[in-house]
Design an enzyme around this catalytic site. Structure first.
Site, PDB file in Angstrom:
ATOM      1  N   ASN A 146       6.641   5.866  -2.752  1.00  0.00           N
ATOM      2  CA  ASN A 146       6.357   4.508  -1.673  1.00  0.00           C
ATOM      3  C   ASN A 146       4.489   4.985  -1.612  1.00  0.00           C
ATOM      4  O   ASN A 146       4.043   5.735  -2.154  1.00  0.00           O
ATOM      5  CB  ASN A 146       6.985   4.600  -0.429  1.00  0.00           C
ATOM      6  CG  ASN A 146       6.079   3.939   0.427  1.00  0.00           C
ATOM      7  OD1 ASN A 146       6.447   2.636   0.506  1.00  0.00           O
ATOM      8  ND2 ASN A 146       5.278   4.486   1.192  1.00  0.00           N
ATOM      9  N   ASN A 193       0.595  -4.911  -5.130  1.00  0.00           N
ATOM     10  CA  ASN A 193       0.951  -3.908  -6.017  1.00  0.00           C
ATOM     11  C   ASN A 193       2.547  -3.941  -7.124  1.00  0.00           C
ATOM     12  O   ASN A 193       2.837  -3.410  -8.366  1.00  0.00           O
ATOM     13  CB  ASN A 193       1.360  -2.677  -4.955  1.00  0.00           C
ATOM     14  CG  ASN A 193       0.509  -1.403  -4.384  1.00  0.00           C
ATOM     15  OD1 ASN A 193      -0.429  -1.554  -5.188  1.00  0.00           O
ATOM     16  ND2 ASN A 193      -0.200  -1.914  -3.030  1.00  0.00           N
ATOM     17  N   ASP A 199       6.968   8.111   6.019  1.00  0.00           N
ATOM     18  CA  ASP A 199       5.827   8.892   5.179  1.00  0.00           C
ATOM     19  C   ASP A 199       6.308   9.775   5.741  1.00  0.00           C
ATOM     20  O   ASP A 199       4.654  10.606   5.002  1.00  0.00           O
ATOM     21  CB  ASP A 199       4.364   7.471   5.866  1.00  0.00           C
ATOM     22  CG  ASP A 199       4.056   6.285   5.633  1.00  0.00           C
ATOM     23  OD1 ASP A 199       4.295   6.351   5.400  1.00  0.00           O
ATOM     24  OD2 ASP A 199       4.209   5.966   7.035  1.00  0.00           O
ATOM     25  N   GLY A 228       1.754  -8.726  -2.018  1.00  0.00           N
ATOM     26  CA  GLY A 228       2.668  -8.137  -3.875  1.00  0.00           C
ATOM     27  C   GLY A 228       1.799  -8.493  -4.888  1.00  0.00           C
ATOM     28  O   GLY A 228       2.213  -7.313  -5.848  1.00  0.00           O
ATOM     29  N   ILE A 285      12.639  -0.159   7.444  1.00  0.00           N
ATOM     30  CA  ILE A 285      12.854   2.078   7.220  1.00  0.00           C
ATOM     31  C   ILE A 285      14.365   1.223   6.756  1.00  0.00           C
ATOM     32  O   ILE A 285      15.103   1.366   6.994  1.00  0.00           O
ATOM     33  CB  ILE A 285      12.117   2.539   8.601  1.00  0.00           C
ATOM     34  CG1 ILE A 285      10.979   2.524   8.666  1.00  0.00           C
ATOM     35  CG2 ILE A 285      13.409   3.700   8.191  1.00  0.00           C
ATOM     36  CD1 ILE A 285      10.929   2.651  10.229  1.00  0.00           C
ATOM     37  N   LEU A 286      14.005   2.089   5.321  1.00  0.00           N
ATOM     38  CA  LEU A 286      15.669   2.528   4.449  1.00  0.00           C
ATOM     39  C   LEU A 286      16.293   3.854   5.537  1.00  0.00           C
ATOM     40  O   LEU A 286      15.773   4.971   5.597  1.00  0.00           O
ATOM     41  CB  LEU A 286      15.755   3.106   2.691  1.00  0.00           C
ATOM     42  CG  LEU A 286      14.660   2.155   1.703  1.00  0.00           C
ATOM     43  CD1 LEU A 286      14.453   2.519   0.548  1.00  0.00           C
ATOM     44  CD2 LEU A 286      16.002   0.782   2.231  1.00  0.00           C
ATOM     45  N   MET A 322       8.662  -3.781   4.012  1.00  0.00           N
ATOM     46  CA  MET A 322       7.830  -2.765   5.863  1.00  0.00           C
ATOM     47  C   MET A 322       9.574  -3.187   6.317  1.00  0.00           C
ATOM     48  O   MET A 322       9.296  -2.749   8.233  1.00  0.00           O
ATOM     49  CB  MET A 322       7.268  -4.460   6.465  1.00  0.00           C
ATOM     50  CG  MET A 322       6.253  -4.898   5.882  1.00  0.00           C
ATOM     51  SD  MET A 322       5.011  -3.370   5.887  1.00  0.00           S
ATOM     52  CE  MET A 322       4.234  -3.503   7.868  1.00  0.00           C
ATOM     53  N   HIS A 359       1.209   4.710   0.506  1.00  0.00           N
ATOM     54  CA  HIS A 359       0.636   4.205   1.764  1.00  0.00           C
ATOM     55  C   HIS A 359      -0.607   4.323   1.700  1.00  0.00           C
ATOM     56  O   HIS A 359      -1.432   5.141   1.215  1.00  0.00           O
ATOM     57  CB  HIS A 359       1.461   5.330   2.958  1.00  0.00           C
ATOM     58  CG  HIS A 359       0.827   5.644   4.287  1.00  0.00           C
ATOM     59  ND1 HIS A 359       1.632   4.898   5.034  1.00  0.00           N
ATOM     60  CD2 HIS A 359       0.113   6.217   4.446  1.00  0.00           C
ATOM     61  CE1 HIS A 359       1.397   4.705   6.224  1.00  0.00           C
ATOM     62  NE2 HIS A 359       0.427   5.297   6.050  1.00  0.00           N
ATOM     63  N   GLU A 381      -5.390   0.995  -4.891  1.00  0.00           N
ATOM     64  CA  GLU A 381      -3.858   1.288  -4.725  1.00  0.00           C
ATOM     65  C   GLU A 381      -2.938   1.154  -5.851  1.00  0.00           C
ATOM     66  O   GLU A 381      -2.582   1.732  -5.997  1.00  0.00           O
ATOM     67  CB  GLU A 381      -3.408   0.809  -3.154  1.00  0.00           C
ATOM     68  CG  GLU A 381      -3.886   1.309  -2.428  1.00  0.00           C
ATOM     69  CD  GLU A 381      -2.901   0.136  -0.807  1.00  0.00           C
ATOM     70  OE1 GLU A 381      -1.548  -0.266  -1.298  1.00  0.00           O
ATOM     71  OE2 GLU A 381      -3.634   0.092   0.270  1.00  0.00           O
TER      72      GLU A 381
HETATM   73  C1  GRF Z   1       0.026  -1.928   1.124  1.00  0.00           C
HETATM   74  O1  GRF Z   1      -1.450  -1.371   2.069  1.00  0.00           O
HETATM   75  C2  GRF Z   1       0.510  -0.706   0.932  1.00  0.00           C
HETATM   76  O2  GRF Z   1      -0.044   0.573   1.038  1.00  0.00           O
HETATM   77  C3  GRF Z   1       1.131  -0.803   2.036  1.00  0.00           C
HETATM   78  O3  GRF Z   1       1.253  -1.993   2.279  1.00  0.00           O
HETATM   79  C4  GRF Z   1      -0.065  -3.284   1.634  1.00  0.00           C
HETATM   80  C5  GRF Z   1       0.966  -3.863   0.416  1.00  0.00           C
HETATM   81  O4  GRF Z   1       0.316  -4.431  -0.327  1.00  0.00           O
HETATM   82  N1  GRF Z   1       2.038   0.157   1.812  1.00  0.00           N
HETATM   83  P1  GRF Z   1       0.679  -5.555  -1.400  1.00  0.00           P
HETATM   84  O5  GRF Z   1       1.769  -6.087  -1.073  1.00  0.00           O
HETATM   85  O6  GRF Z   1       1.458  -4.415  -2.531  1.00  0.00           O
HETATM   86  O7  GRF Z   1      -0.070  -6.354  -1.721  1.00  0.00           O
END
Ligand code: GRF
Length: 195
Positions: free
Chosen positions: A112, A22, A150, A20, A97-98, A95, A114, A179
């Site tokens: 999303n 992000n 993606d 989490g 897929i919708l 993780m 990536h 990110e």
């Molecule tokens: C990130 O590297 C994102 O790009 C990928 O999963 C990871 C999630 O990290 N889709 P976090 O849970 O946000 O720390």
């Protein structure tokens, strides 16, 4: 996409499965006056997701959904999204897929992040592939979600150099910081450029 009128922010949901980082960065960003979004719901398919700590700390409702039956899980999520009048979904390390139907029902207002320079290295193990292929650069991408993995329209990308002594772990760690900065910028871009 609808713009905020300066008073009311767009009700947004973030979907997670794990750490989490992000999510944390999106929540912090949403608290800024200039941001167009307010996080109203965090959805996780994993009850042990560490990221749930951030919704708790920030008093944001969370929904943990059992994904044994995907159809049922998505119905439950949709019901809760409607209840909270969610207008934008940010996938952040989610993780699952919708389904096509889910994406359609949500009018493609799903984005999303990536950890690669899409369209290169879709799917899992991006860092491993980057190292194996001796890439000089990698990066991350925020994109709209469509029914292919993606694959949707790119909103923003950030390039990063791969260093000589990089391994998967080091690369992932450095890129994650980028990110975390890029996701809020992507959200702003969606509203500012009326994407
Ligand atoms: C990130 O590297 C994102 O790009 C990928 O999963 C990871 C999630 O990290 N889709 P976090 O849970 O946000 O720390």
């Amino acid at each position: 996409m609808e713009k905020s009128n300066g008073k009311k922010k767009i009700a947004t949901s973030v979907f997670i499965s794990g750490r989490g980082s992000n999510l944390k960065s999106i929540i912090n960003f949403s608290k800024k006056k200039k941001s167009h979004i307010e996080i109203k719901l965090v959805v996780s398919n994993n009850k042990n997701a560490k990221g749930l700590v951030f919704s708790e700390k920030n008093k944001i409702s969370s929904l943990v959904v059992n994904y044994k039956n995907k159809n049922k899980a998505e119905k439950k999520i949709l019901k809760n999204l409607m209840k909270k009048k969610i207008k934008l979904i940010c996938l952040a390390g989610f993780m699952k897929i919708l389904s096509k139907q889910f994406i359609k029902k949500f009018h493609y207002k799903i984005i999303n992040i990536h950890p690669s320079l899409l369209p290169k290295y879709k799917g899992l193990n991006t860092h491993k592939k980057v190292i194996e292929n001796k890439e000089k650069f990698t990066g991350c991408t925020v994109h709209f979600v469509n029914s292919k993995l993606d694959d949707g329209r790119i909103i923003i990308q950030k390039k990063m150099r791969v260093l000589k002594n990089d391994n998967e772990k080091r690369l992932a760690k450095r890129l994650l910081k980028i990110e975390n900065k890029l996701y809020p910028l992507a959200i702003e871009k969606v509203f500012k450029s009326n994407l």
